[in-house]
Design a protein around this motif. Structure first.
Motif, PDB file in Angstrom:
ATOM      1  N   ALA A 252      29.296  85.326  73.723  1.00 57.64           N
ATOM      2  CA  ALA A 252      28.784  85.367  72.354  1.00 57.64           C
ATOM      3  C   ALA A 252      29.043  86.679  71.626  1.00 57.64           C
ATOM      4  CB  ALA A 252      27.279  85.096  72.354  1.00 57.64           C
ATOM      5  N   VAL A 253      29.167  87.794  72.359  1.00 60.13           N
ATOM      6  CA  VAL A 253      29.169  89.125  71.746  1.00 60.13           C
ATOM      7  C   VAL A 253      30.272  89.998  72.337  1.00 60.13           C
ATOM      8  CG1 VAL A 253      27.804  91.253  71.541  1.00 60.13           C
ATOM      9  CG2 VAL A 253      26.686  89.048  71.329  1.00 60.13           C
ATOM     10  N   ALA A 254      30.870  90.809  71.482  1.00 56.70           N
ATOM     11  CA  ALA A 254      31.751  91.892  71.937  1.00 56.70           C
ATOM     12  C   ALA A 254      31.152  93.191  71.419  1.00 56.70           C
ATOM     13  CB  ALA A 254      33.163  91.709  71.415  1.00 56.70           C
ATOM     14  N   MET A 255      30.998  94.165  72.306  1.00 55.30           N
ATOM     15  CA  MET A 255      30.462  95.469  71.912  1.00 55.30           C
ATOM     16  C   MET A 255      31.499  96.531  72.217  1.00 55.30           C
ATOM     17  SD  MET A 255      26.440  95.258  72.885  1.00 55.30           S
ATOM     18  CE  MET A 255      25.972  96.462  71.642  1.00 55.30           C
ATOM     19  N   GLY A 256      31.490  97.584  71.399  1.00 56.68           N
ATOM     20  CA  GLY A 256      32.467  98.627  71.608  1.00 56.68           C
ATOM     21  C   GLY A 256      32.096  99.908  70.904  1.00 56.68           C
ATOM     22  N   THR A 257      33.106 100.764  70.764  1.00 56.24           N
ATOM     23  CA  THR A 257      32.941 102.031  70.058  1.00 56.24           C
ATOM     24  C   THR A 257      33.980 102.116  68.953  1.00 56.24           C
ATOM     25  OG1 THR A 257      34.411 103.200  71.587  1.00 56.24           O
ATOM     26  CG2 THR A 257      32.037 103.234  72.082  1.00 56.24           C
TER      27      THR A 257
ATOM     28  N   ALA B 189      23.396 101.769  70.755  1.00 58.52           N
ATOM     29  CA  ALA B 189      23.589 100.402  71.242  1.00 58.52           C
ATOM     30  C   ALA B 189      22.827 100.215  72.541  1.00 58.52           C
ATOM     31  CB  ALA B 189      25.068 100.111  71.455  1.00 58.52           C
ATOM     32  N   ASN B 190      22.313  99.018  72.733  1.00 57.22           N
ATOM     33  CA  ASN B 190      21.678  98.643  73.982  1.00 57.22           C
ATOM     34  C   ASN B 190      22.559  97.562  74.600  1.00 57.22           C
ATOM     35  OD1 ASN B 190      20.079  97.341  75.979  1.00 57.22           O
ATOM     36  ND2 ASN B 190      18.235  98.204  75.034  1.00 57.22           N
ATOM     37  N   LEU B 191      23.304  97.927  75.641  1.00 56.96           N
ATOM     38  CA  LEU B 191      24.226  96.983  76.260  1.00 56.96           C
ATOM     39  C   LEU B 191      23.507  95.887  77.036  1.00 56.96           C
ATOM     40  CD1 LEU B 191      27.005  99.441  77.489  1.00 56.96           C
ATOM     41  CD2 LEU B 191      26.992  98.032  75.430  1.00 56.96           C
ATOM     42  N   ARG B 192      22.250  96.097  77.359  1.00 61.51           N
ATOM     43  CA  ARG B 192      21.465  95.071  78.060  1.00 61.51           C
ATOM     44  C   ARG B 192      20.994  93.996  77.095  1.00 61.51           C
ATOM     45  NH1 ARG B 192      16.363  94.373  78.689  1.00 61.51           N
ATOM     46  NH2 ARG B 192      15.752  96.432  77.965  1.00 61.51           N
ATOM     47  N   THR B 193      20.448  94.416  75.936  1.00 58.97           N
ATOM     48  CA  THR B 193      19.941  93.445  74.962  1.00 58.97           C
ATOM     49  C   THR B 193      20.999  93.039  73.938  1.00 58.97           C
ATOM     50  OG1 THR B 193      19.122  95.171  73.478  1.00 58.97           O
ATOM     51  CG2 THR B 193      17.590  94.330  75.159  1.00 58.97           C
ATOM     52  N   LEU B 194      22.159  93.696  73.968  1.00 54.26           N
ATOM     53  CA  LEU B 194      23.281  93.396  73.067  1.00 54.26           C
ATOM     54  C   LEU B 194      22.893  93.580  71.602  1.00 54.26           C
ATOM     55  CD1 LEU B 194      24.608  90.207  74.901  1.00 54.26           C
ATOM     56  CD2 LEU B 194      25.346  92.585  75.213  1.00 54.26           C
ATOM     57  N   LYS B 195      22.251  94.729  71.333  1.00 51.59           N
ATOM     58  CA  LYS B 195      21.816  95.044  69.967  1.00 51.59           C
ATOM     59  C   LYS B 195      22.256  96.449  69.579  1.00 51.59           C
ATOM     60  CE  LYS B 195      17.710  92.139  69.967  1.00 51.59           C
ATOM     61  NZ  LYS B 195      16.259  92.099  69.795  1.00 51.59           N
ATOM     62  N   LEU B 196      22.465  96.633  68.271  1.00 50.39           N
ATOM     63  CA  LEU B 196      22.750  97.947  67.709  1.00 50.39           C
ATOM     64  C   LEU B 196      21.482  98.543  67.124  1.00 50.39           C
ATOM     65  CD1 LEU B 196      26.065  97.261  65.748  1.00 50.39           C
ATOM     66  CD2 LEU B 196      25.816  98.320  67.994  1.00 50.39           C
ATOM     67  N   THR B 197      21.450  99.869  67.013  1.00 51.59           N
ATOM     68  CA  THR B 197      20.349 100.558  66.352  1.00 51.59           C
ATOM     69  C   THR B 197      20.911 101.463  65.266  1.00 51.59           C
ATOM     70  OG1 THR B 197      20.375 102.383  67.945  1.00 51.59           O
ATOM     71  CG2 THR B 197      18.918 100.524  68.441  1.00 51.59           C
ATOM     72  N   GLU B 198      20.077 101.823  64.327  1.00 51.95           N
ATOM     73  CA  GLU B 198      20.424 102.727  63.225  1.00 51.95           C
ATOM     74  C   GLU B 198      21.686 102.280  62.484  1.00 51.95           C
ATOM     75  OE1 GLU B 198      20.326 106.887  64.163  1.00 51.95           O
ATOM     76  OE2 GLU B 198      18.861 106.559  65.748  1.00 51.95           O
TER      77      GLU B 198
END
Length: 126
Positions: free
Chosen positions: A12-17, A90-99
């Motif tokens: 469902a999600v791709a996370m990165g920098t 970012a929280n890689l466990r909950t797959l959420k961004l902050t700020e």
């Protein structure tokens, strides 16, 4: 030049920098069902009718500008159907961004100093 590195991907999600010369480091979140392919893109800050304000717009010779891919604020995959969300944390466990709103404001300032245009390279490492 900006570089988006995808470092974690689920169904469902791709996370990165998102990094680059003369800009900070940000975290990204994308909807994995509608990812931009790896490659080189143009980024131009312009008016978004959806957001009723200026946002970075992403396109290249394979992805039409009319498709409307943007970099914008948002904290979860529900906030995007295909755009790149940006955050300072970012929280890689909950797959959420902050700020996210703060990060977008910072990036917009940095892109403005670059003339509102730059190149983006997207790399999937997972």
């Amino acid at each position: 030049m900006l570089i988006l590195r995808r470092i974690k991907k689920t169904s469902a999600v791709a996370m990165g920098t998102l990094t680059g010369s003369n800009i900070g480091t940000y975290f990204t979140l994308e909807n994995a069902t509608n990812l931009l392919p790896d490659g080189v893109y143009r980024v131009e800050v312009n008016y978004s009718p959806k957001f009723l304000s200026f946002r970075p717009h992403i396109w290249n010779e394979h992805i039409s500008a009319a498709r409307g891919f943007r970099i914008h604020e948002g904290n979860t995959v529900k906030d995007s159907s295909g755009c790149v969300l940006i955050g300072n944390g970012a929280n890689l466990r909950t797959l959420k961004l902050t700020e996210s709103k703060v990060a977008l404001t910072q990036l917009m300032g940095e892109l403005t100093r670059l003339g509102g245009r730059c190149e983006l390279t997207i790399i999937t490492e997972v």
